[in-house]
Every structure is written in structure tokens, then in C-alpha cells.
Design an enzyme around this catalytic site. Structure first.
Site, PDB file in Angstrom:
ATOM      1  N   SER A  63       1.731 -48.312   2.994  1.00 32.10           N
ATOM      2  CA  SER A  63       2.861 -48.865   2.232  1.00 32.10           C
ATOM      3  C   SER A  63       4.189 -48.795   2.987  1.00 32.10           C
ATOM      4  CB  SER A  63       2.967 -48.133   0.895  1.00 32.10           C
ATOM      5  OG  SER A  63       3.097 -46.736   1.094  1.00 32.10           O
ATOM      6  N   CYS A  85      -5.249 -37.784  -7.108  1.00 35.79           N
ATOM      7  CA  CYS A  85      -3.786 -37.638  -7.201  1.00 35.79           C
ATOM      8  C   CYS A  85      -3.129 -38.625  -8.170  1.00 35.79           C
ATOM      9  CB  CYS A  85      -3.132 -37.717  -5.825  1.00 35.79           C
ATOM     10  SG  CYS A  85      -3.379 -39.280  -4.970  1.00 35.79           S
ATOM     11  N   ARG A 104       1.503 -32.362   0.684  1.00 38.80           N
ATOM     12  CA  ARG A 104       0.060 -32.430   0.934  1.00 38.80           C
ATOM     13  C   ARG A 104      -0.336 -31.863   2.295  1.00 38.80           C
ATOM     14  NH1 ARG A 104      -0.618 -35.474  -3.507  1.00 38.80           N
ATOM     15  NH2 ARG A 104      -0.059 -37.685  -3.610  1.00 38.80           N
ATOM     16  N   LYS A 125      -6.677 -38.696   7.882  1.00 37.83           N
ATOM     17  CA  LYS A 125      -5.531 -39.077   7.064  1.00 37.83           C
ATOM     18  C   LYS A 125      -4.421 -38.065   7.311  1.00 37.83           C
ATOM     19  CE  LYS A 125      -4.217 -39.934   2.291  1.00 37.83           C
ATOM     20  NZ  LYS A 125      -4.719 -40.041   0.914  1.00 37.83           N
ATOM     21  N   LYS A 158      -5.450 -43.336   9.235  1.00 38.73           N
ATOM     22  CA  LYS A 158      -4.351 -43.720   8.361  1.00 38.73           C
ATOM     23  C   LYS A 158      -3.168 -42.789   8.545  1.00 38.73           C
ATOM     24  CE  LYS A 158      -3.462 -43.639   3.468  1.00 38.73           C
ATOM     25  NZ  LYS A 158      -3.935 -43.200   2.194  1.00 38.73           N
ATOM     26  N   CYS A 194     -10.048 -40.497  -5.356  1.00 38.93           N
ATOM     27  CA  CYS A 194      -9.095 -39.401  -5.215  1.00 38.93           C
ATOM     28  C   CYS A 194      -8.615 -39.009  -6.602  1.00 38.93           C
ATOM     29  CB  CYS A 194      -7.908 -39.830  -4.355  1.00 38.93           C
ATOM     30  SG  CYS A 194      -6.947 -38.412  -3.750  1.00 38.93           S
ATOM     31  N   GLU A 254     -12.537 -34.019  12.618  1.00 37.07           N
ATOM     32  CA  GLU A 254     -12.687 -34.535  11.245  1.00 37.07           C
ATOM     33  C   GLU A 254     -13.720 -35.667  11.207  1.00 37.07           C
ATOM     34  OE1 GLU A 254     -11.693 -33.862   8.273  1.00 37.07           O
ATOM     35  OE2 GLU A 254      -9.957 -32.545   8.434  1.00 37.07           O
ATOM     36  N   TYR A 265      -1.374 -54.659   3.161  1.00 40.73           N
ATOM     37  CA  TYR A 265      -0.728 -55.391   2.064  1.00 40.73           C
ATOM     38  C   TYR A 265      -0.323 -56.791   2.506  1.00 40.73           C
ATOM     39  CZ  TYR A 265      -0.690 -50.670   0.235  1.00 40.73           C
ATOM     40  OH  TYR A 265      -1.094 -49.429  -0.177  1.00 40.73           O
TER      41      TYR A 265
END
Ligand code: PBG
Length: 326
Positions: free
Chosen positions: A274, A122, A217, A195, A248, A120, A233, A313
């Protein structure tokens, strides 16, 4: 009293019986651990909104990856924080960019650990958008060429899987043909096909310093109310050659994981992002929930919904827990 024929409690009576009828298993084999790599040496800085998660310089990253491998986790996914950002996101596709150097170090020092490269722009653009920007618009087609360059440079550095997360139309096709032309026909693409434009990415953007500097976004990531669009998609990405499809975030989109699983015979990955991590950590710190049990319950829920693998995580904590269970 009338005699009961059906007593579902019979099979719940002891841990052994429960084990025997358990329908869904969580295994260390399912886990992918996200890592943030930054410039410098000896850097190990905790992300404020993600306790237990660090941005790491390459030397520290190697140590962390060795531990991940020791715990039996098969794969890591890498995110880079570059030295410099510019309009074009140049460091995303620089041969000696932060990610390219990190991949080389991991392939050299930690053989046998799969290295997935997030593809990506970004984290690398000064405006923080996932593509080239002109007059406040994120351009689609001109961005594809840069993504393809990024993917090829990551494969050249040794990445085992390319994971494009930018949500530009046609990104799988562009990356697939560039990889093939460069001799990487054997490198799979794990597409962030589904996403959503989610508020759950906040802590990641703090870690990766990748918040958009203007706007948001929503012009390229998916609108949360839409499910049929997710199937579209996925279908497009499969046509273009995606090998693994990702949904996601995970927990607010379990129905989408299930839909993709039921409609397509491909491996499905789910990303517990996150914000999902931060919420659990925060509530646990306040003593309001039991962290370990909540983590296991969310992950088994994600698997039950239909995910084959989970980016989380919590991967190291879970791997430790599964090891001690054995
Ligand atoms: C890059 C990217 C993002 C995440 C993964 N890849 C951030 C975003 O889209 O803003 C988020 C992961 C997380 O929140 O843990 N586009």
C-alpha cells in the site's frame, strides 16, 4: 577517429529492435489484485491514502471482480473488515464471516477467477495484532490453532489458494496439516514467508483498520536489515509444505527477491504494498512524476529481480495498458 567495434546503441535504435532484445516481460498473467471487503450493501468507499482503491461490500466486490476478470487478471486476494472485532479474532474463522461470505459470492458469481484468501488475525482482533495476546505478548503456538481454523473455513468457502501473512513460527505446517485433515490436500499455500516489519503498510492499515493498538509488529515480522534470515524463513516454509513464497514489500527488497529466486526452485511472489502505491499516487498527483511510466518501471524491476507474480494495487491499470498495447 578510431573505429569502434562495440556499439551497444545499435540494438537500441528503433522500437522494433528494442522489442526484439527485451529481456524481461510484464504480462497480465503475472498480476494479483488485492481487494478489501466490508459489511453492508452498496458500500464503495475510497481509501483516503490510496486513491482508486475502495473498501467494498460484497455486492460491489462481485462487480469489481467481474471487471478484474474481464481485464484478464487471473487472481484476486481478499482482505476482510469484520462487523465486530474481539480479543480472539473470532470473525476470521466464523463460517459466516465477512471473508467466508465474500469467497462464496465470488466463486458463485465470477467463475474462473482465482480467489486467494489472506489468512491473518490482525483485521479481526480488537488489539490489532496478528495473534492471541497475553500480558502484552503475542503468543505463537496458541495462535496456530486459530490460523488453521481460519484457513480451513476459507477453503471450505471455496478459496483457491490460502495465503497466510501472520509470521507466527510454524504457521505453514499448522495450516497444511489442518487443510489436509479437512480434505483440502489440493489447495496450495502461498506463504508470506519473508514479510518485513515495514513502514510501507500504513495505508493498508487505514483501509483494513488493522493498526496494532499497542506496540508494533517487530516481534514477529522481519527486521529490514536482514537478508540471510529471509533465506532461513523461506527454507523453513518450503520444508513445511509452502507452494509459493512471497517477499513483501517489493521495491525496497529487490535484493531479497533475487536471493530467494537464486536459492530456491519455487514460484516467487512479490507484494507491491500500500505505501508503495500511495507514494507513486501522491507524487503523480503533484505532477512530479509520470504515473504510468513509473508504475511500469517498478513492476518490470520487480520481475527482473526474479518475481514470477506480483500483488499490486495497480493491477487493473496495468492490465488496461497491456491490453491497449496489443
Ligand atoms: C496482514 C497484512 C498486512 C498487509 C497484508 N497482509 C498488514 C500488516 O502486516 O500490518 C499489508 C499489505 C499492504 O500494505 O498493502 N497481516
Amino acid at each position: 577517429m578510431r573505429e569502434l567495434i562495440h556499439r551497444p546503441r545499435r540494438l537500441r535504435r528503433t522500437p522494433e529492435l528494442r522489442r526484439l532484445v527485451q529481456e524481461t516481460q510484464l504480462s497480465v498473467d503475472d498480476l494479483i489484485y488485492p481487494l478489501f471487503v466490508c459489511p453492508g450493501e452498496g458500500v464503495r468507499q475510497e481509501v483516503a491514502s490510496m486513491p482508486g482503491v475502495y473498501t467494498l461490500s460484497i455486492d460491489q466486490l462481485v462487480e469489481e471482480a467481474q471487471e478484474v476478470k474481464r481485464l484478464g487478471i487471473p487472481a484476486v486476494i481478499l482482505f476482510g473488515i469484520p462487523e465486530r472485532k474481539d480479543e480472539m479474532g473470532s470473525e476470521a474463522y466464523a463460517e459466516d464471516g465477512i471473508i467466508q461470505r465474500a469467497i462464496r459470492a465470488l466463486k458463485r458469481e465470477v467463475p474462473g477467477l482465482l480467489v486467494i484468501a489472506d489468512t491473518c488475525l490482525c483485521e479481526y482482533t480488537s488489539h490489532g495484532h496478528c495473534g492471541l495476546v497475553h500480558d502484552g505478548e503475542v503468543l505463537n503456538d496458541p495462535t496456530l490453532e486459530l490460523l488453521a481454523r481460519t484457513a480451513v473455513s476459507q477453503a471450505r468457502a471455496g478459496a483457491d489458494i490460502i495465503a497466510p501473512s501472520n509470521m507466527m513460527d510454524g504457521f505453514v505446517a499448522a495450516i497444511r496439516s489442518a487443510l489436509d485433515a479437512a480434505g483440502f490436500t489440493h489447495i496450495p499455500i502461498m506463504s508470506y514467508a519473508v514479510k518485513y516489519a515495514s513502514a510501507f503498510y500504513g495505508p493498508f492499515r487505514e483501509a483494513a483498520q488493522s493498526a496494532p493498538q499497542f506496540g508494533d509488529r517487530r516481534g514477529y515480522q522481519m527486521d529490514p536489515p536482514n537478508a540471510r534470515e529471509a533465506l532461513r524463513e523461506v527454507e523453513l516454509d518450503i520444508e513445511q509444505g509452502a507452494d509459493i513464497l512471497m517477499v513483501k514489500p517489493a521495491l525496497p527488497y529487490l535484493d531479497i527477491i533475487r536471493l530467494v529466486r537464486e536459492h530456491f526452485p519455487v514460484p516467487v511472489a512479490a507484494y507491491q504494498v500500500s505505501g508503495e502505491y500511495a507514494m507513486i499516487k501522491a507524487a503523480a498527483r503533484l505532477g512530479w512524476i509520470e504515473e504510468e511510466r513509473v508504475v511500469l518501471e517498478t513492476l518490470i524491476g520487480i520481475k527482473r529481480a526474479g518475481a514470477d507474480m506480483i500483488l499490486t494495487y495497480f493491477a487493473k491499470d496495468v492490465a488496461r495498458r497491456l491490453q491497449s498495447d496489443r
